[in-house]
Each structure stands twice: as structure tokens, then as C-alpha cells.
Scaffold this motif. Structure first.
Motif, mmCIF file in Angstrom:
data_model
loop_
_atom_site.group_PDB
_atom_site.id
_atom_site.type_symbol
_atom_site.label_atom_id
_atom_site.label_comp_id
_atom_site.label_asym_id
_atom_site.label_seq_id
_atom_site.Cartn_x
_atom_site.Cartn_y
_atom_site.Cartn_z
ATOM 1 N N VAL A 150 -27.017 -20.171 -49.248
ATOM 2 C CA VAL A 150 -27.460 -19.452 -50.431
ATOM 3 C C VAL A 150 -28.957 -19.648 -50.678
ATOM 4 N N GLY A 151 -29.553 -20.676 -50.055
ATOM 5 C CA GLY A 151 -30.991 -20.875 -50.163
ATOM 6 C C GLY A 151 -31.790 -19.716 -49.606
ATOM 7 N N LEU A 152 -31.171 -18.920 -48.744
ATOM 8 C CA LEU A 152 -31.853 -17.752 -48.195
ATOM 9 C C LEU A 152 -32.252 -16.775 -49.295
ATOM 10 N N ALA A 153 -31.445 -16.693 -50.353
ATOM 11 C CA ALA A 153 -31.750 -15.777 -51.454
ATOM 12 C C ALA A 153 -33.005 -16.209 -52.201
ATOM 13 N N THR A 154 -33.172 -17.505 -52.394
ATOM 14 C CA THR A 154 -34.309 -18.028 -53.133
ATOM 15 C C THR A 154 -35.621 -17.794 -52.395
ATOM 16 N N MET A 155 -35.577 -17.800 -51.068
ATOM 17 C CA MET A 155 -36.794 -17.692 -50.274
ATOM 18 C C MET A 155 -37.336 -16.268 -50.161
ATOM 19 N N ALA A 156 -36.473 -15.261 -50.280
ATOM 20 C CA ALA A 156 -36.900 -13.882 -50.054
ATOM 21 C C ALA A 156 -38.047 -13.445 -50.967
ATOM 22 N N PRO A 157 -37.974 -13.654 -52.290
ATOM 23 C CA PRO A 157 -39.089 -13.228 -53.132
ATOM 24 C C PRO A 157 -40.355 -14.033 -52.899
ATOM 25 N N LEU A 158 -40.221 -15.285 -52.444
ATOM 26 C CA LEU A 158 -41.402 -16.084 -52.144
ATOM 27 C C LEU A 158 -42.176 -15.478 -50.981
ATOM 28 N N ALA A 159 -41.467 -14.993 -49.977
ATOM 29 C CA ALA A 159 -42.136 -14.348 -48.845
ATOM 30 C C ALA A 159 -42.942 -13.151 -49.308
ATOM 31 N N SER A 160 -42.363 -12.342 -50.182
ATOM 32 C CA SER A 160 -43.074 -11.158 -50.687
ATOM 33 C C SER A 160 -44.331 -11.548 -51.447
ATOM 34 N N GLU A 161 -44.216 -12.558 -52.311
ATOM 35 C CA GLU A 161 -45.368 -12.981 -53.100
ATOM 36 C C GLU A 161 -46.462 -13.564 -52.204
ATOM 37 N N ALA A 162 -46.072 -14.360 -51.211
ATOM 38 C CA ALA A 162 -47.060 -14.982 -50.331
ATOM 39 C C ALA A 162 -47.793 -13.941 -49.491
ATOM 40 N N ILE A 163 -47.054 -13.009 -48.918
ATOM 41 C CA ILE A 163 -47.671 -11.979 -48.079
ATOM 42 C C ILE A 163 -48.572 -11.075 -48.909
ATOM 43 N N ALA A 164 -48.198 -10.815 -50.161
ATOM 44 C CA ALA A 164 -49.027 -9.984 -51.040
ATOM 45 C C ALA A 164 -50.382 -10.626 -51.316
ATOM 46 N N THR A 165 -50.454 -11.964 -51.223
ATOM 47 C CA THR A 165 -51.722 -12.657 -51.449
ATOM 48 C C THR A 165 -52.538 -12.820 -50.166
ATOM 49 N N GLY A 166 -52.000 -12.374 -49.034
ATOM 50 C CA GLY A 166 -52.721 -12.459 -47.772
ATOM 51 C C GLY A 166 -52.272 -13.569 -46.850
ATOM 52 N N ALA A 167 -51.257 -14.322 -47.243
ATOM 53 C CA ALA A 167 -50.781 -15.435 -46.415
ATOM 54 C C ALA A 167 -49.912 -14.932 -45.270
ATOM 55 N N HIS A 168 -49.857 -15.706 -44.200
ATOM 56 C CA HIS A 168 -48.887 -15.471 -43.129
ATOM 57 C C HIS A 168 -47.640 -16.281 -43.440
ATOM 58 N N VAL A 169 -46.468 -15.714 -43.230
ATOM 59 C CA VAL A 169 -45.210 -16.371 -43.565
ATOM 60 C C VAL A 169 -44.320 -16.452 -42.328
ATOM 61 N N THR A 170 -43.807 -17.648 -42.061
ATOM 62 C CA THR A 170 -42.784 -17.845 -41.042
ATOM 63 C C THR A 170 -41.523 -18.330 -41.736
ATOM 64 N N ALA A 171 -40.424 -17.625 -41.536
ATOM 65 C CA ALA A 171 -39.152 -17.978 -42.163
ATOM 66 C C ALA A 171 -38.178 -18.460 -41.093
ATOM 67 N N VAL A 172 -37.722 -19.695 -41.241
ATOM 68 C CA VAL A 172 -36.683 -20.248 -40.360
ATOM 69 C C VAL A 172 -35.384 -20.228 -41.150
ATOM 70 N N LEU A 173 -34.443 -19.407 -40.703
ATOM 71 C CA LEU A 173 -33.198 -19.177 -41.431
ATOM 72 C C LEU A 173 -32.033 -19.809 -40.688
ATOM 73 N N SER A 174 -31.199 -20.551 -41.430
ATOM 74 C CA SER A 174 -30.080 -21.256 -40.821
ATOM 75 C C SER A 174 -28.769 -20.826 -41.469
ATOM 76 N N ALA A 175 -27.733 -20.655 -40.651
ATOM 77 C CA ALA A 175 -26.411 -20.276 -41.152
ATOM 78 C C ALA A 175 -25.347 -20.782 -40.189
ATOM 79 N N ARG A 176 -24.094 -20.776 -40.657
ATOM 80 C CA ARG A 176 -23.010 -21.240 -39.785
ATOM 81 C C ARG A 176 -22.814 -20.304 -38.603
ATOM 82 N N THR A 177 -22.833 -18.995 -38.886
ATOM 83 C CA THR A 177 -22.603 -18.002 -37.840
ATOM 84 C C THR A 177 -23.614 -16.862 -38.001
ATOM 85 N N PRO A 178 -23.852 -16.082 -36.955
ATOM 86 C CA PRO A 178 -24.721 -14.909 -37.098
ATOM 87 C C PRO A 178 -24.229 -13.938 -38.160
ATOM 88 N N ALA A 179 -22.908 -13.839 -38.344
ATOM 89 C CA ALA A 179 -22.349 -12.911 -39.332
ATOM 90 C C ALA A 179 -22.708 -13.311 -40.755
#
Length: 299
Positions: A150-179
Motif C-alpha cells: 500500500v506504500g505504493l499509493a503514498t509515493m505516486a503524488p510525491l513523484a509528480s511533485e518532484a518531477i514538476a520541480t525539475g528533479a529526476h525520480v527513480t521509483a523502486v516498487l516491491s510487491a508479492r507478485t507482478p499481479a
């Protein structure tokens, strides 16, 4: 404190003030209201999670990455939730008067949320809490997002805000399964570099994720590290960030009673400062839910 009970598109809750610091606290705290939000859609994204899209009043649209709303979940079958449920923001689009939540259906509150349909109304108290604070020099920033479940939900708006300011964003996403992997497409669309690891593919253990992050840092130095959703990943990132001299923040998940700092049900220990052995106690809802990476203790 008085919380309005009417349609509060205009009604505001006054900030919580205490003791000698009342004036400063009131001046700095944001406005909070019970927002009557209209459900646009509430669809399953996989076997465990749903995506809730709402039309929201203006005050709700001021929410920032890391903040949350306290939702008055409706009754469902034999479940009648007594307390509100805290839910971090997944997306805010002020131009479209839209806020979104991504949530796992697992208890009485979220089972009630799962039954909402287009045209229903949801009472969302907020925006609440302290969100992320991005680096001041955004043009040279490389922001790491490390999230699981569920932490994936919290990170999504942060990526948008960071990229809007000119930052580069790398997101490492972890889950039990690809589904069960979520937000990858959304993060790609915002311009983030996305790396996915899963238990099924045996790529998500802490040792491999640390090796992955070290490689990312070697290619382009990380200047700000964030995480949410996993105690194991938090502990690893704390150690790694301390070794590499990277500042960062963590968004915490916590059971809450009131969401506005009054009941003290979400108090937990924190280091008084980075590397300190002395603890202080803070309210996750009011002092967070975003905290300094090195001050946060494992749970």
C-alpha cells in the motif's frame, strides 16, 4: 476543538493549539474541514486493491504528497465502522477537482469503502498531517522512491511533485507478485524511472534491493531518499542512506483514532535526532505521517 458536522465545503476546523505554543501552532497549521466528496468511480485494480476517484471541494484539493484524509467509511453488511480510517492521497488534480485513493480491502472500514459507487457521497476530513519536503535545489536532485504494498499509493503524488520541480525520480516498487504491482504505469507517465521487484521473481529480498539501490546511486547519485510500506526496507534504507550521506524521509502507516492530534492514540517513539539513542514520542497524525528517515524507529 469543534468539528463541523454539516456539508463543509465552507466549514473549517480550527487548528489544534496547545499550551504556550498555541499561537505559533495555530499560525502554522493548515485549515482542515469535513469535505463532502462525490464518488466518480471505485474500481478494482487487482484482487486486493481498489482505486477510488472523487470530486472534491477546493480545500481538499490543497492536499500535498504524504498528507492523508480521515474517511468516514460507510456500513457494509454486518460491519459498522465506528472510527474514521486514515487514507493517504494517491492523486490530487485541482484543475479537475479530483482526488484519488488506492486502498487494500481488508477490514470493516475498507469493505465499506469498497461498496461505494458513482454518485455516492463520502465524508473526507482533511487534508491532514505533514507531507514530504523535497530538496530545495530541485534541478540537481535525484529522488529515490522505495515502496512496497500500500506504500505504493503514498509515493505516486510525491513523484509528480518532484518531477514538476525539475528533479529526476527513480521509483523502486516491491510487491508479492507482478499481479499485485501497482502505480508503475502512473509513475512512468509522470516521467519517473521505474524498477519493479517481486517475491515471486525472487528479486525483492533486502540484500538484492540494497544492491540495486547502490547501483542506481553509482550511476546517478541519489540526493534524497524516501520510503513507505515496509519495515525491512526502512531499516535497510536508513543504514544505506547513513553510509552514503543521503538525507531522506519516511511516510508511516499507523492506526489512528481522531487524525487531528487530540486522542494520542497514534503516539510512537522516535529518535530525538539522527544517531541519537534518546527517544521522544510523537503523534503520527499531527507530527507526521512523514518523518525524517534517520529519526524514525523500526516497528
Amino acid at each position: 476543538m469543534t468539528i463541523p458536522t454539516t456539508d463543509s465545503r465552507a466549514a473549517t476546523v480550527f487548528p489544534l493549539c496547545d499550551g504556550a505554543h498555541a499561537a505559533a501552532t495555530c499560525a502554522a497549521a493548515p485549515s482542515i474541514a469535513e469535505n463532502a466528496c462525490l464518488v466518480r468511480s471505485n474500481d478494482w485494480v487487482n484482487a486486493e486493491y481498489k482505486h477510488l476517484v472523487l470530486t472534491a471541494p477546493d480545500l481538499a484539493l490543497t492536499a500535498r504528497a504524504g498528507q492523508f484524509f480521515h474517511l468516514a467509511c460507510p456500513a457494509s453488511n454486518d460491519d459498522t465502522p465506528y472510527l474514521r480510517r486514515p487514507m493517504s492521497i494517491y492523486c490530487v488534480n485541482a484543475g479537475d477537482q479530483r482526488i484519488e485513493f488506492l486502498y487494500k480491502v481488508q477490514g470493516a472500514g475498507t469493505r465499506g469503502l469498497a461498496q461505494l459507487g458513482p454518485g455516492d457521497t463520502l465524508d473526507a476530513l482533511g487534508p491532514l498531517g505533514k507531507g514530504f519536503t523535497l530538496p530545495a535545489n530541485a534541478n540537481d536532485a535525484h529522488v529515490l522512491l522505495l515502496a512496497r504494498g500500500v506504500g505504493l499509493a503514498t509515493m505516486a503524488p510525491l513523484a509528480s511533485e518532484a518531477i514538476a520541480t525539475g528533479a529526476h525520480v527513480t521509483a523502486v516498487l516491491s510487491a508479492r507478485t507482478p499481479a499485485l504491482m501497482m502505480s508503475a504505469d502512473t509513475l512512468h507517465e509522470t516521467g519517473a524511472t521505474v524498477v519493479m521487484v517481486t517475491d515471486d521473481e525472487q528479486t525483492s529480498d533486502v540484500v538484492q534491493v540494497e544492491r540495486l539501490i547502490r547501483g542506481i546511486h553509482a550511476g546517478r547519485p541519489i540526493t534524497f531518499a524516501t520510503t513507505c510500506g515496509s519495515n525491512r526496507l526502512l531499516a535497510m534504507l536508513q543504514r544505506l542512506a547513513a553510509q552514503l550521506g543521503i538525507p531522506g524521509e519516511v511516510a508511516l502507516e499507523q492506526r489512528m483514532g481522531c487524525g487531528i492530534g487530540a486522542c494520542y492514540a497514534c503516539v510512537r517513539p522516535f529518535r530525538k535526532h539522527a544517531q541519537s539513542d534518546e527517544l521522544s514520542y510523537r503523534r503520527v497524525c499531527w507530527d507526521g505521517p512523514v518523518f525524517d528517515l534517520q529519526e524514525t524507529t523500526s516497528w
